[in-house]
Design a protein around this motif. Structure first.
Motif, PDB file in Angstrom:
ATOM      1  N   VAL A 210       0.829  -1.213   0.000  1.00 25.88           N
ATOM      2  CA  VAL A 210       0.000   0.000   0.000  1.00 25.88           C
ATOM      3  C   VAL A 210       0.865   1.267   0.000  1.00 25.88           C
ATOM      4  CG1 VAL A 210      -0.437   0.175   2.492  1.00 25.88           C
ATOM      5  CG2 VAL A 210      -2.154   0.964   0.882  1.00 25.88           C
ATOM      6  N   GLN A 211       1.969   1.230   0.743  1.00 32.75           N
ATOM      7  CA  GLN A 211       2.944   2.332   0.668  1.00 32.75           C
ATOM      8  C   GLN A 211       4.273   1.683   0.285  1.00 32.75           C
ATOM      9  OE1 GLN A 211       2.363   5.822   3.185  1.00 32.75           O
ATOM     10  NE2 GLN A 211       1.478   4.381   4.664  1.00 32.75           N
ATOM     11  N   PRO A 212       4.566   1.576  -0.998  1.00 31.62           N
ATOM     12  CA  PRO A 212       5.674   0.736  -1.464  1.00 31.62           C
ATOM     13  C   PRO A 212       7.055   1.141  -0.954  1.00 31.62           C
ATOM     14  CG  PRO A 212       4.561   1.850  -3.311  1.00 31.62           C
ATOM     15  CD  PRO A 212       3.824   2.212  -2.080  1.00 31.62           C
ATOM     16  N   ARG A 213       7.243   2.389  -0.614  1.00 32.83           N
ATOM     17  CA  ARG A 213       8.587   2.814  -0.160  1.00 32.83           C
ATOM     18  C   ARG A 213       8.751   2.690   1.353  1.00 32.83           C
ATOM     19  NH1 ARG A 213      10.742   1.308  -3.954  1.00 32.83           N
ATOM     20  NH2 ARG A 213       9.684   1.849  -5.857  1.00 32.83           N
ATOM     21  N   LYS A 214       7.640   2.453   2.064  1.00 35.73           N
ATOM     22  CA  LYS A 214       7.715   2.316   3.529  1.00 35.73           C
ATOM     23  C   LYS A 214       8.180   0.907   3.902  1.00 35.73           C
ATOM     24  CE  LYS A 214       6.189   6.141   5.352  1.00 35.73           C
ATOM     25  NZ  LYS A 214       5.082   6.957   5.052  1.00 35.73           N
ATOM     26  N   LYS A 215       8.507   0.712   5.179  1.00 38.11           N
ATOM     27  CA  LYS A 215       8.883  -0.640   5.628  1.00 38.11           C
ATOM     28  C   LYS A 215       7.675  -1.560   5.479  1.00 38.11           C
ATOM     29  CE  LYS A 215      11.930   0.423   9.510  1.00 38.11           C
ATOM     30  NZ  LYS A 215      12.029   0.148  10.956  1.00 38.11           N
ATOM     31  N   LEU A 216       7.931  -2.807   5.108  1.00 38.37           N
ATOM     32  CA  LEU A 216       6.838  -3.772   4.978  1.00 38.37           C
ATOM     33  C   LEU A 216       6.097  -3.946   6.310  1.00 38.37           C
ATOM     34  CD1 LEU A 216       5.267  -5.984   3.474  1.00 38.37           C
ATOM     35  CD2 LEU A 216       7.120  -7.562   3.999  1.00 38.37           C
ATOM     36  N   SER A 217       6.853  -3.959   7.407  1.00 37.43           N
ATOM     37  CA  SER A 217       6.226  -4.170   8.728  1.00 37.43           C
ATOM     38  C   SER A 217       5.188  -3.085   9.014  1.00 37.43           C
ATOM     39  CB  SER A 217       7.285  -4.218   9.832  1.00 37.43           C
ATOM     40  OG  SER A 217       8.066  -3.055   9.792  1.00 37.43           O
ATOM     41  N   ASN A 239      14.326  -9.444   8.099  1.00 35.17           N
ATOM     42  CA  ASN A 239      14.866  -8.238   8.723  1.00 35.17           C
ATOM     43  C   ASN A 239      13.769  -7.183   8.870  1.00 35.17           C
ATOM     44  OD1 ASN A 239      16.044  -5.588   8.905  1.00 35.17           O
ATOM     45  ND2 ASN A 239      18.015  -6.536   8.340  1.00 35.17           N
ATOM     46  N   ASP A 240      13.706  -6.536  10.030  1.00 39.16           N
ATOM     47  CA  ASP A 240      12.618  -5.580  10.284  1.00 39.16           C
ATOM     48  C   ASP A 240      12.628  -4.391   9.318  1.00 39.16           C
ATOM     49  OD1 ASP A 240      10.391  -4.553  11.801  1.00 39.16           O
ATOM     50  OD2 ASP A 240      11.795  -2.984  12.443  1.00 39.16           O
ATOM     51  N   ASN A 241      13.790  -4.076   8.749  1.00 35.89           N
ATOM     52  CA  ASN A 241      13.872  -2.889   7.872  1.00 35.89           C
ATOM     53  C   ASN A 241      13.466  -3.151   6.431  1.00 35.89           C
ATOM     54  OD1 ASN A 241      14.815  -1.085   9.799  1.00 35.89           O
ATOM     55  ND2 ASN A 241      16.868  -2.015   9.665  1.00 35.89           N
ATOM     56  N   VAL A 242      13.113  -4.396   6.129  1.00 33.84           N
ATOM     57  CA  VAL A 242      12.900  -4.763   4.726  1.00 33.84           C
ATOM     58  C   VAL A 242      11.708  -3.989   4.109  1.00 33.84           C
ATOM     59  CG1 VAL A 242      11.280  -6.739   4.844  1.00 33.84           C
ATOM     60  CG2 VAL A 242      13.263  -6.844   3.351  1.00 33.84           C
ATOM     61  N   ARG A 243      11.860  -3.605   2.822  1.00 33.37           N
ATOM     62  CA  ARG A 243      10.803  -2.884   2.088  1.00 33.37           C
ATOM     63  C   ARG A 243      10.031  -3.900   1.233  1.00 33.37           C
ATOM     64  NH1 ARG A 243      11.622   2.553   4.110  1.00 33.37           N
ATOM     65  NH2 ARG A 243      13.451   2.014   5.316  1.00 33.37           N
ATOM     66  N   PRO A 244       8.788  -3.575   0.863  1.00 29.06           N
ATOM     67  CA  PRO A 244       7.949  -4.573   0.153  1.00 29.06           C
ATOM     68  C   PRO A 244       8.603  -5.198  -1.083  1.00 29.06           C
ATOM     69  CG  PRO A 244       6.653  -2.659   0.749  1.00 29.06           C
ATOM     70  CD  PRO A 244       8.059  -2.334   1.147  1.00 29.06           C
ATOM     71  N   HIS A 245       9.370  -4.401  -1.856  1.00 27.68           N
ATOM     72  CA  HIS A 245       9.923  -4.946  -3.114  1.00 27.68           C
ATOM     73  C   HIS A 245      11.160  -5.820  -2.896  1.00 27.68           C
ATOM     74  CE1 HIS A 245      12.488  -1.449  -2.510  1.00 27.68           C
ATOM     75  NE2 HIS A 245      13.343  -2.007  -3.347  1.00 27.68           N
ATOM     76  N   GLU A 246      11.586  -5.956  -1.604  1.00 24.79           N
ATOM     77  CA  GLU A 246      12.795  -6.747  -1.326  1.00 24.79           C
ATOM     78  C   GLU A 246      12.472  -8.162  -0.839  1.00 24.79           C
ATOM     79  OE1 GLU A 246      15.732  -3.078   0.015  1.00 24.79           O
ATOM     80  OE2 GLU A 246      14.387  -3.940   1.500  1.00 24.79           O
ATOM     81  N   VAL A 247      11.191  -8.523  -0.827  1.00 25.91           N
ATOM     82  CA  VAL A 247      10.784  -9.830  -0.289  1.00 25.91           C
ATOM     83  C   VAL A 247      10.369 -10.770  -1.435  1.00 25.91           C
ATOM     84  CG1 VAL A 247       9.062 -10.963   1.185  1.00 25.91           C
ATOM     85  CG2 VAL A 247      10.055  -8.775   1.874  1.00 25.91           C
TER      86      VAL A 247
END
Ligand SMILES: C[S@@+](CC[C@H](N)C(=O)[O-])C[C@H]1O[C@@H](n2cnc3c(N)ncnc32)[C@H](O)[C@@H]1O
Length: 264
Positions: A210-217, A239-247
């Protein structure tokens, strides 16, 4: 014959380039599957397809149905072509499949519903291969992989439901009449027929992006509480810092299973 005026509301851009038409036919998988076309339009692609396979074509525009019925009177009479006058999305809602047997979907799709049509084809358990013309940006989303700029729910779902997905070639605007503002691409997806997707998965992915640049969490808090997110992250070593496009798509699938289990 009088020139037919293309209707914008039906996304009508007729493919006139015979080289592109030939290339689409050459891309057809070599199998015994039936063929379904969505939006035959003036029948230029249909004319080439019906030479090789029995097929059904779904067209919403009443004016075009009349033209197609007279153009393909022989093929219809011989049972090689079944022409169905309806909105294809309504047909899918009513009967769950566009053909009662294994089929390949081959079409120059109307842009305004192209994504919905492909997602419906994913759900249709009889559809095996998808060879469709779509806007280039849409094709890039369906074929994107983890860490790509275009990676989103569409690329994730495609990876999980298919054995192969790729852009076969691009088609310039001048190949159509009227000329669209965008470049098109032929997208090829071969589905893995042993797989089907959970109905809620797409909804879950939309929330994740929904907010692609924010943290996935952070995005996940609209779906589950913080404690459950921490538990799932720990179990899956995320990792807690991961962003949606990195999973990766498989990690999304595992996350969704745990989210559902947590709710039950
Ligand atoms: C991009 S044109 C392609 C026409 C033709 N196949 C060609 O390649 O020249 C899209 C076609 O889809 C038809 N169409 C649009 N919306 C539709 C719908 N909901 N159900 C079925 N056909 C639809 C349009 O009327 C049009 O014929």
């Amino acid at each position: 014959m009088k020139k037919v005026k293309a209707k914008k509301q039906y996304g009508q851009n007729f493919l006139k380039d015979t080289t592109v038409l030939d290339k689409i036919i050459q891309s057809m998988p070599n199998n015994n599957n039936y063929v379904v076309e969505i939006g035959p339009g003036l029948g230029d692609l249909t004319k080439n397809l019906v030479k090789y396979k029995d097929m059904t074509a779904y067209e919403v525009d009443t004016d075009l149905i009349g033209i197609l019925e007279s153009k393909f009177a022989i093929e219809i009479e011989e049972g090689k072509l079944k022409l169905i006058h309806t909105d294809v999305l309504e047909a899918w809602d009513k009967q769950k499949t566009l053909h009662d047997g294994k089929y390949d979907l081959i079409a120059n799709l109307p842009y305004y519903i192209a994504t919905n049509i492909i997602l419906k084809a994913f759900e249709d358990s009889y559809c095996e291969n998808i060879i469709v013309m779509v806007q280039k940006e849409v094709a890039e989303k369906f074929t994107a992989h983890v860490n790509d700029k275009e990676y989103s729910s569409l690329g994730i779902i495609t990876e999980l439901i298919s054995v192969n997905s790729k852009i076969l070639f691009d088609v310039p605007p001048e190949s159509f009449d009227p000329v669209p503002k965008v470049t098109s691409s032929i997208l090829y997806i071969k589905k893995d027929m042993s797989k089907n997707l959970d109905k809620d998965f797409n909804k879950f992915l939309k929330a994740c992006f929904v907010q692609p640049r924010k943290k996935l969490s952070k995005n996940l808090t609209s779906v589950i509480d913080k404690n459950t997110i921490s538990k799932i992250y720990e179990e899956l070593n995320i990792n807690d810092n991961v962003r949606p496009h990195e999973v990766s798509s498989s990690l999304y699938s595992q996350m969704h299973t745990r989210v559902k289990d947590g709710r039950n």
